[in-house]
Design a protein around this motif. Structure first.
Motif, PDB file in Angstrom:
ATOM      1  N   ARG A   1       8.529   3.116  -2.079  1.00  0.00           N
ATOM      2  CA  ARG A   1       8.227   1.832  -2.734  1.00  0.00           C
ATOM      3  C   ARG A   1       9.507   1.198  -3.285  1.00  0.00           C
TER       4      ARG A   1
ATOM      5  N   ASP B   1       4.633   6.761   4.532  1.00  0.00           N
ATOM      6  CA  ASP B   1       3.728   7.719   3.881  1.00  0.00           C
ATOM      7  C   ASP B   1       3.084   8.631   4.928  1.00  0.00           C
TER       8      ASP B   1
ATOM      9  N   LYS C   1       0.810  -1.222   0.000  1.00  0.00           N
ATOM     10  CA  LYS C   1       0.000   0.000   0.000  1.00  0.00           C
ATOM     11  C   LYS C   1       0.845   1.276   0.000  1.00  0.00           C
TER      12      LYS C   1
ATOM     13  N   VAL D   1       2.582   4.431  -1.235  1.00  0.00           N
ATOM     14  CA  VAL D   1       2.247   5.316  -2.354  1.00  0.00           C
ATOM     15  C   VAL D   1       3.487   6.021  -2.900  1.00  0.00           C
TER      16      VAL D   1
END
Length: 279
Positions: free
Chosen positions: A113, A164, A106, A108
């Protein structure tokens, strides 16, 4: 919120048991809890795996991979056969791998990532090496080594999954203030994931332990696998290194030809594992 504040906040939440896991993690955790009982009936294990299509597919895939089918036996086409081939302990490790992998699902921010992908690549290589080192060098249970290596960076994956919300987590920390918070977070995440004490102790020891000569335990296995892994963790300012003379130390218990063979085998296993666990 700076790095120190972010780590402190997440550590405080962890101490209170307020860990934030992706919803998809819960299914794999249920499988792990059931398989933690060595007397779990095979039909119950099959039912749990079949209830999670992704886990079922990965179980069959890894049973047919080079790691578990070196003899070229006929391909397995069902979960029962896959579990019989890889065994409960490796199914437990597979469920853990899915948990670890889902922490990054999940994220973003592209930069975060990318770190999660590199950390996963690092984990796969360490896992492949740990299994071989356990079998050929330290003489411990290879399945335990594989599992420990798969989860040895779980604290890092958890922190990346929160980056995040807390961008300060990725700030530079030249004064190295956060180790205590990292240890708290790692300990609480491992407790939540029901990591056995033997494995948890070895993982916690990675930060400041030294390799025994000759290496003969789970911690040594993880230290050596980390040293030999071709992909470093993106979360460490410096890789977990053995002493500067490490290569000459390794020569004391692994000859050059054997080491080359181990590294080649680990590359094959890492590629097979990566393909089988791709989610």
């Amino acid at each position: 919120m700076n790095k120190l504040e972010a780590f402190g906040h997440i550590a405080a939440l962890a101490i209170r048991g307020e860990l934030v896991f992706p919803t998809s993690v819960n299914a794999a955790l249920r499988v792990q809890l059931a398989l933690d009982d060595p007397d779990c009936p095979i039909d119950k294990a099959i039912g749990l795996v079949l209830a999670e299509p992704l886990l079922a597919a990965r179980t069959v895939a890894i049973a047919n991979s080079a790691m578990f089918n070196r003899a070229g036996a006929p391909a397995i086409t069902n979960v029962r056969g896959a579990i019989m081939r890889i065994g409960y302990q490796n199914l437990f490790a597979l469920a853990a791998a899915m948990v670890v992998r889902q922490f990054g699902s999940k994220i973003v921010d592209p930069g975060v990532r990318a770190k999660a992908e590199q950390l996963w690549d690092h984990t796969i290589h360490v896992a492949a090496l740990a299994r071989i080192i356990a079998r050929q060098v330290t003489n411990i249970n290879p399945d335990t080594a594989l599992f420990a290596a798969i989860v040895h960076e779980v604290g890092g994956f958890y922190l990346l999954s929160r980056a995040d919300e807390f961008p300060g987590l990725l700030e530079e920390d030249p004064e190295n203030w956060q180790p205590a918070s990292e240890e708290i977070i790692l300990r609480e995440v491992m407790a939540k994931l029901c990591i056995p004490d033997e494995v948890a102790e070895a993982i916690e020891g990675l930060r400041d332990s030294f390799l025994s000569i000759p290496p003969d335990n789970l911690l040594d296995t993880l230290l050596l696998a980390n040293h030999l892994a071709p992909v470093a963790s993106p979360l460490q300012s410096a890789p977990r290194e053995l002493p500067p003379h490490a290569d000459s130390v390794i020569d004391l218990f692994i000859d050059e030809e054997t080491l080359a063979a181990m590294l080649a085998e680990s590359e094959i296993d890492a590629a097979a594992m990566s393909a089988a666990l791709l989610v």
